[in-house]
Write a protein that holds these residues in place. Structure first.
Motif, mmCIF file in Angstrom:
data_model
loop_
_atom_site.group_PDB
_atom_site.id
_atom_site.type_symbol
_atom_site.label_atom_id
_atom_site.label_comp_id
_atom_site.label_asym_id
_atom_site.label_seq_id
_atom_site.Cartn_x
_atom_site.Cartn_y
_atom_site.Cartn_z
ATOM 1 N N ALA A 1 -56.172 37.044 44.649
ATOM 2 C CA ALA A 1 -56.342 36.807 46.089
ATOM 3 C C ALA A 1 -57.561 35.952 46.390
ATOM 4 C CB ALA A 1 -56.427 38.151 46.830
ATOM 5 N N LEU A 2 -58.464 35.836 45.429
ATOM 6 C CA LEU A 2 -59.679 35.031 45.628
ATOM 7 C C LEU A 2 -59.489 33.575 45.180
ATOM 8 C CD1 LEU A 2 -62.334 37.603 44.337
ATOM 9 C CD2 LEU A 2 -61.429 37.343 46.658
ATOM 10 N N VAL B 1 -49.035 37.750 44.207
ATOM 11 C CA VAL B 1 -50.131 37.590 45.173
ATOM 12 C C VAL B 1 -50.463 36.122 45.375
ATOM 13 C CG1 VAL B 1 -52.576 38.052 45.607
ATOM 14 C CG2 VAL B 1 -51.123 39.861 44.691
ATOM 15 N N LYS C 1 -53.550 45.296 37.723
ATOM 16 C CA LYS C 1 -53.920 45.548 39.121
ATOM 17 C C LYS C 1 -55.169 44.754 39.517
ATOM 18 C CE LYS C 1 -51.669 48.986 41.390
ATOM 19 N NZ LYS C 1 -51.232 48.891 42.798
ATOM 20 N N VAL C 2 -56.173 44.810 38.667
ATOM 21 C CA VAL C 2 -57.411 44.077 38.958
ATOM 22 C C VAL C 2 -57.128 42.574 38.974
ATOM 23 C CG1 VAL C 2 -59.727 43.524 38.076
ATOM 24 C CG2 VAL C 2 -58.936 45.907 38.132
ATOM 25 N N ALA D 1 -58.258 40.880 48.419
ATOM 26 C CA ALA D 1 -58.328 41.309 47.015
ATOM 27 C C ALA D 1 -58.162 42.818 46.916
ATOM 28 C CB ALA D 1 -59.660 40.870 46.401
ATOM 29 N N ILE E 1 -67.196 42.987 43.633
ATOM 30 C CA ILE E 1 -66.135 42.127 44.165
ATOM 31 C C ILE E 1 -66.711 41.145 45.194
ATOM 32 C CG2 ILE E 1 -65.453 43.927 45.828
ATOM 33 C CD1 ILE E 1 -63.087 41.387 44.215
ATOM 34 N N ASN F 1 -59.575 43.424 33.710
ATOM 35 C CA ASN F 1 -59.286 44.400 32.664
ATOM 36 C C ASN F 1 -57.869 44.953 32.686
ATOM 37 O OD1 ASN F 1 -60.339 45.582 35.110
ATOM 38 N ND2 ASN F 1 -60.316 47.556 34.078
ATOM 39 N N ASN F 2 -57.116 44.655 33.723
ATOM 40 C CA ASN F 2 -55.732 45.118 33.742
ATOM 41 C C ASN F 2 -54.939 44.353 34.801
ATOM 42 O OD1 ASN F 2 -56.220 46.305 36.282
ATOM 43 N ND2 ASN F 2 -56.746 48.289 35.367
ATOM 44 N N GLU G 1 -68.691 42.395 29.640
ATOM 45 C CA GLU G 1 -70.078 42.688 29.274
ATOM 46 C C GLU G 1 -71.060 42.286 30.387
ATOM 47 O OE1 GLU G 1 -68.618 41.799 24.755
ATOM 48 O OE2 GLU G 1 -70.082 40.449 25.655
ATOM 49 N N ALA H 1 -54.396 41.183 39.963
ATOM 50 C CA ALA H 1 -53.776 40.898 41.259
ATOM 51 C C ALA H 1 -54.834 40.774 42.345
ATOM 52 C CB ALA H 1 -52.774 42.005 41.605
ATOM 53 N N ALA H 2 -55.817 41.668 42.298
ATOM 54 C CA ALA H 2 -56.897 41.617 43.288
ATOM 55 C C ALA H 2 -57.642 40.290 43.178
ATOM 56 C CB ALA H 2 -57.857 42.801 43.084
ATOM 57 N N ILE H 3 -57.974 39.900 41.971
ATOM 58 C CA ILE H 3 -58.737 38.662 41.774
ATOM 59 C C ILE H 3 -57.903 37.444 42.186
ATOM 60 C CG2 ILE H 3 -59.839 37.182 40.033
ATOM 61 C CD1 ILE H 3 -61.423 39.726 40.853
ATOM 62 N N ALA I 1 -54.687 44.456 47.227
ATOM 63 C CA ALA I 1 -53.831 44.478 46.033
ATOM 64 C C ALA I 1 -53.965 45.771 45.247
ATOM 65 C CB ALA I 1 -54.150 43.274 45.143
ATOM 66 N N LEU I 2 -55.023 46.541 45.499
ATOM 67 C CA LEU I 2 -55.235 47.806 44.792
ATOM 68 C C LEU I 2 -54.629 48.996 45.532
ATOM 69 C CD1 LEU I 2 -58.996 47.306 43.772
ATOM 70 C CD2 LEU I 2 -56.936 46.610 42.517
ATOM 71 N N HIS J 1 -67.239 38.920 33.138
ATOM 72 C CA HIS J 1 -66.866 39.341 31.793
ATOM 73 C C HIS J 1 -67.139 40.841 31.642
ATOM 74 C CE1 HIS J 1 -67.015 39.816 27.430
ATOM 75 N NE2 HIS J 1 -66.179 38.784 27.418
ATOM 76 N N ARG K 1 -70.226 42.726 34.228
ATOM 77 C CA ARG K 1 -69.405 42.983 35.406
ATOM 78 C C ARG K 1 -70.164 42.694 36.694
ATOM 79 N NH1 ARG K 1 -64.617 42.519 33.321
ATOM 80 N NH2 ARG K 1 -63.623 44.373 32.498
ATOM 81 N N MET K 2 -69.447 42.279 37.724
ATOM 82 C CA MET K 2 -70.031 41.984 39.024
ATOM 83 C C MET K 2 -69.294 42.763 40.110
ATOM 84 S SD MET K 2 -70.477 37.860 38.667
ATOM 85 C CE MET K 2 -71.949 37.782 39.691
#
Lengths: 223, 223, 223, 223
Positions: A133-134, A171, A126-127, B130, A101, A123-124, A96, A129-131, B133-134, A94, A98-99
């Motif tokens: 992949a998980l 993705v 691009k991010v 992941a 990757i 948050n957007n 508030e 899309a990255a997530i 994707a960036l 979240h 953040r972790m």
């Protein structure tokens, strides 16, 4: 797995949604869920978790668990312990809380093994899309500039939703929830029309003068 | 853009690779790069950066920059300032300096705008997918259990490299560097045979008794 | 050791105080220091440090160094390396770069050994008393609610200064600087009348339309 | 306020001390406390807290709470919520969960207001002196090099205990507990002879083959 479309209510650490207040709020939401058949889940803090889990039938998530194994980890909880306590899912990353990757990947992986739902916040586009992949169960996209505000992303920036869904699907087709500024059934309806599988909401319910009315209004948007 | 195959040497904060020692090491590496024509870059700390940049012709990276805009950010540096100082690239998300996914995305995005190379470090194949994707310029995959050790990933777990390259390519074909435990020219050669575009190395050079000999040996693996 | 009373100017990462802008600002401040004989120091980022240090005669601090030894610490700098580069002092624990108490103690201890000044930032009287037990060279007390604002602490809450000085002295008589909202020579004068040994200022100089005029005004308050 | 001398058992996130295992361990310790009259408290994670609190009579602490007010703080808990759930005290700043000095001061201050005991962990004499200025109920000094090891601080470095107590008393006479490597009743006895008011122990109980025997042995050292 959560039924979709779904409304996920993040209680945060709002005073109106913590301790006994949190229990009362959870019961109100659970009742609306039963009355309407709407798929609703709540995300609560670990001190309130058991009390709320024991009093409702809807899925109860934790707002955060740490990406650690059992061991010398003072002040941490992990997904294995959360599962033992009967957790249905976890919010991850979240805005508030953040972790890294590496930690997000670890949590999604461990949650799959123990059988717990995961919603990873982003948050957007691009991010997201990255997530994707998980392969979490859900991605909740919340433009930070709209969080806590009065304008929903589905209204203010509908293209942010469609762009996110499109790039996520390119993705890995993870269902997308929409967060940030969602307040009304109309916001929910718009989000779902744009392709979202539900919403992540916090202050709109937790800080509402009449939370029952607010959640009923939201549910209308699902229908 | 760095020419590939490339050897990237992370000086970390090793005493043997910081301050005057760092300058000497950089000159040795730069000389080998010129003598052999091998593509080599170094990643240094911000206090040593200018001194080293002014003394070598190879690309000089920073080991980290913060994901912040100009403003009230005491104790931070950003990619725009780094660019003004002539930086060639940045390491992002090293295992000793992990970042949130939102911050990684921000940095890769800003670096592209100002024209600075990016190498994002990852710890496994999934996380590499992941990050792909960036669209950073490079991904450096370093299994954490091998970092600082004496066994290279190309030797100990070649399948980790091929799996990473495969899954990265399925998302976005970002060139992959291999890190963790790389010590010899044979390690480099093996990594490149497996499909990597180069290596990220630290202690193997920085802590070598004879760094010139060590870097020459590595370069053999590129040929 | 800095001569007191002293004005310490924190350049933060303000665009107006970074890179070439930072060099110009440092020269202006250095000139005023020489013209007036006032004791002034500046705190800059590590990329700009050498360039500024080589161009001025006043003390140049870093805004932050990490509490680490030499070693496998990618993206970190330490006080030993900073000393090799000729640093005069370090800001520690600024509200924009908080540290653990263990790390603050480590840094103050190491800085004493290598001969570098320390200014530890605090947010209230109690925390100042705690820091006093570590014997830094200075404590800079900045009530967070006033940082970046237009009202100085010496004006808005003079009792916060006197209370801080009193409680610090009861533990260990470390000289106290006053920060947060300091803008004018009158603010400086008032702070010194209340017992402070100087001020820590940022936006009042770094973002001034006419920094020379602003620093000259501040210096009047020292006289 | 805890009765002294006291044994505080930190369950950490040891598998042997979490979930049902944690409940069983807590009951064993509580029984020994009742049988012997020894003052013992345990520090647990927030998911296990209520279950354990409802099953024992001894004081139950949390291993960590966040230094935040109620509000938009996803994934956090605070001392006010913990108090509503009946918490007896909090561990603060454990070496596995370090905090900033500003946050430690905030927590100690808020805990006093709501009526919750505080034990602040420290790593050496100097840091203990700093924390003493904040007036927590207890300071638990644990030299990091001895944590998790087999040699107790009271045996390996008795002068670290006497020095800590002396410097703490010179600032503010906060009772000192001794941690790190405490294993046996002899260790406890030695610590108390040196002036400590009790011990903070983790693996010596949580990972003992026979925890009942281990805690009984420790208790002998109190007598």
């Amino acid at each position: 797995m959560l039924e979709t479309p779904v409304i996920v209510v993040n209680f945060k650490l709002y005073e109106q949604a913590s301790g006994k207040n949190g229990l009362n709020l959870a019961k109100i939401i659970d009742t609306v869920s039963k009355e309407t058949g709407a798929s609703i889940a709540v995300a609560v803090n670990p001190l309130d978790f058991k009390m709320i889990k024991n009093s409702v039938d809807m899925p109860v998530f934790l707002q955060h668990v740490d990406a650690v194994e059992f061991g010398a980890k003072t002040g941490r909880i992990n997904v294995e312990l959360a599962k033992e306590h009967g957790i249905d899912g976890i919010l991850i990353n979240h805005s508030e809380r953040r972790m890294t990757i590496a930690d997000i990947e670890y949590l999604v992986h461990r949650a799959k093994i123990v059988g717990v739902n995961t919603i990873v916040c982003t948050n957007n586009a691009k991010v997201s899309a990255a997530i994707a992949a998980l392969s979490p169960d859900f991605i909740a996209m919340e433009p930070p500039e709209l969080i806590g505000g009065d304008v929903s992303v589905s209204r203010a920036r509908p293209e942010a939703i469609t762009e996110t869904i499109k790039i996520v699907n390119s993705v890995n087709p993870v269902p997308v929830l929409v967060g940030a500024g969602v307040k009304t059934g109309d916001d929910v309806k718009k989000a779902i029309e744009l392709g979202a599988k539900g919403v992540l909401i916090a202050s709109g319910i937790a800080k509402a003068n009449d939370p029952r009315k607010a959640i009923i209004d939201l549910v209308q948007g699902l229908m």
